[in-house]
Write a protein that holds these residues in place. Structure first.
Motif, PDB file in Angstrom:
ATOM      1  N   VAL A  53       0.899  -1.252  -0.111  1.00 35.33           N
ATOM      2  CA  VAL A  53       0.015   0.001   0.001  1.00 35.33           C
ATOM      3  C   VAL A  53       0.878   1.288  -0.188  1.00 35.33           C
ATOM      4  N   LEU A  54       2.038   1.312   0.896  1.00 33.12           N
ATOM      5  CA  LEU A  54       2.935   2.211   0.544  1.00 33.12           C
ATOM      6  C   LEU A  54       3.340   2.501  -0.721  1.00 33.12           C
ATOM      7  N   PHE A  55       3.653   1.604  -1.243  1.00 43.92           N
ATOM      8  CA  PHE A  55       4.439   1.600  -2.648  1.00 43.92           C
ATOM      9  C   PHE A  55       3.218   2.219  -3.614  1.00 43.92           C
ATOM     10  N   ALA A  56       2.016   1.585  -3.386  1.00 45.17           N
ATOM     11  CA  ALA A  56       1.102   2.111  -4.198  1.00 45.17           C
ATOM     12  C   ALA A  56       0.928   3.624  -4.141  1.00 45.17           C
ATOM     13  N   ALA A  57       0.990   4.024  -2.657  1.00 43.15           N
ATOM     14  CA  ALA A  57       0.829   5.551  -2.341  1.00 43.15           C
ATOM     15  C   ALA A  57       1.899   6.384  -3.012  1.00 43.15           C
ATOM     16  N   VAL A  58       3.139   5.846  -3.190  1.00 38.38           N
ATOM     17  CA  VAL A  58       4.251   6.676  -3.725  1.00 38.38           C
ATOM     18  C   VAL A  58       3.938   6.740  -5.326  1.00 38.38           C
ATOM     19  N   ILE A  60       0.944   6.479  -6.981  1.00 35.88           N
ATOM     20  CA  ILE A  60      -0.345   7.477  -7.162  1.00 35.88           C
ATOM     21  C   ILE A  60       0.186   8.699  -6.925  1.00 35.88           C
ATOM     22  N   ALA A  61       0.857   9.228  -6.112  1.00 36.09           N
ATOM     23  CA  ALA A  61       1.436  10.552  -5.403  1.00 36.09           C
ATOM     24  C   ALA A  61       2.408  11.103  -6.781  1.00 36.09           C
ATOM     25  N   VAL A  62       3.339  10.123  -7.443  1.00 35.18           N
ATOM     26  CA  VAL A  62       4.073  10.606  -8.410  1.00 35.18           C
ATOM     27  C   VAL A  62       3.503  10.837  -9.720  1.00 35.18           C
ATOM     28  N   ALA A  63       2.166  10.066  -9.926  1.00 30.44           N
ATOM     29  CA  ALA A  63       1.433  10.186 -11.117  1.00 30.44           C
ATOM     30  C   ALA A  63       0.590  11.495 -10.998  1.00 30.44           C
ATOM     31  N   GLY A  64       0.680  12.297 -10.118  1.00 28.42           N
ATOM     32  CA  GLY A  64      -0.161  13.442  -9.916  1.00 28.42           C
ATOM     33  C   GLY A  64      -1.217  13.522  -9.103  1.00 28.42           C
ATOM     34  N   ASN A  65      -1.670  12.422  -8.788  1.00 29.80           N
ATOM     35  CA  ASN A  65      -2.812  12.560  -7.704  1.00 29.80           C
ATOM     36  C   ASN A  65      -2.513  12.485  -6.332  1.00 29.80           C
ATOM     37  N   GLY A  66      -2.403  13.405  -5.536  1.00 35.46           N
ATOM     38  CA  GLY A  66      -1.914  13.642  -4.209  1.00 35.46           C
ATOM     39  C   GLY A  66      -2.975  13.270  -3.127  1.00 35.46           C
ATOM     40  N   SER A  67      -4.364  13.447  -3.613  1.00 32.97           N
ATOM     41  CA  SER A  67      -5.232  13.028  -2.449  1.00 32.97           C
ATOM     42  C   SER A  67      -5.213  11.612  -2.325  1.00 32.97           C
ATOM     43  N   GLY A  68      -5.148  10.907  -3.719  1.00 30.99           N
ATOM     44  CA  GLY A  68      -5.204   9.466  -3.683  1.00 30.99           C
ATOM     45  C   GLY A  68      -4.129   8.891  -2.871  1.00 30.99           C
ATOM     46  N   GLY A  69      -2.942   9.488  -3.124  1.00 29.70           N
ATOM     47  CA  GLY A  69      -1.577   9.003  -2.504  1.00 29.70           C
ATOM     48  C   GLY A  69      -1.751   9.179  -0.971  1.00 29.70           C
ATOM     49  N   ALA A  70      -2.380  10.440  -0.496  1.00 31.59           N
ATOM     50  CA  ALA A  70      -2.681  10.762   0.919  1.00 31.59           C
ATOM     51  C   ALA A  70      -3.595   9.609   1.468  1.00 31.59           C
TER      52      ALA A  70
END
Length: 186
Positions: A53-58, A60-70
């Motif tokens: 899940v942490l890897f997915a958060a990174v 998602i955040a790098v892809a430009g969706n900060g709220s999804g990463g959070a």
């Protein structure tokens, strides 16, 4: 890095029969047994899930969706906290009293309120599930204003002792020794 939960059985092994409570600092809360393989395995799987899940958060955040990463980061933190709480579950003792740590609740009973701690044959829950099987339980009998209340502390079929009856006997003996020692002083 010291791992104090690994020293519980070792301290009893080194002390032998001469010393019932082989710990120097008896005011510190400690579990007088090691966490069982079922509990450690479940926590390891939860931590593995949290790493994904942490890897997915990174990603998602790098892809430009900060709220999804959070959101993914928050979910990972909740899973990690659950794994750590799962590892802390069990019976803990100190000179203050006896503490029963469950997943969402912790109950502390001072030694003055402990009437007896004993091992009994009774139906017990299998790995905490609703299914019951015949086994042994270490029960705490508390005295109070509303009469005697019996609470199971450890069972032969919980995540710490399933398939390890000798470990249950050793842990039950350890908790009973703490109870006998400190009930006399209370």
């Amino acid at each position: 890095m010291p791992l104090p939960f690994l020293t519980a059985d070792r301290a009893f092994d080194e002390a032998g029969e001469d010393l019932a409570l082989p710990f120097d600092d008896r005011d510190q809360w400690r579990r007088p047994y090691r966490p069982g393989p079922w509990r450690v395995g479940a926590a390891a799987l939860l931590l593995l899930l949290a790493s994904y899940v942490l890897f997915a958060a990174v990603i998602i955040a790098v892809a430009g969706n900060g709220s999804g990463g959070a959101v993914c980061l928050g979910l990972a933190v909740v899973v990690i906290a659950g794994a750590l709480r799962l590892l802390r579950m069990g019976a803990w003792v100190s000179a203050t009293g006896l503490r029963r740590v469950r997943f969402l609740q912790t109950t502390t009973t001072p030694w003055a309120h402990v009437m007896v701690v004993r091992t009994v044959q009774q139906p017990v829950r299998w790995l905490g599930l609703p299914r019951t099987v015949q086994g042994q339980a270490l029960v705490l009998v508390r005295g109070g204003h509303s009469g005697n209340e019996t609470t199971p502390l450890l069972t032969t079929h919980n995540a710490d002792f399933l398939g390890r009856p000798e470990a249950f006997d050793r842990a039950a003996d350890g908790v009973e020794v703490w109870a006998d020692e400190y009930r006399q002083h209370a």
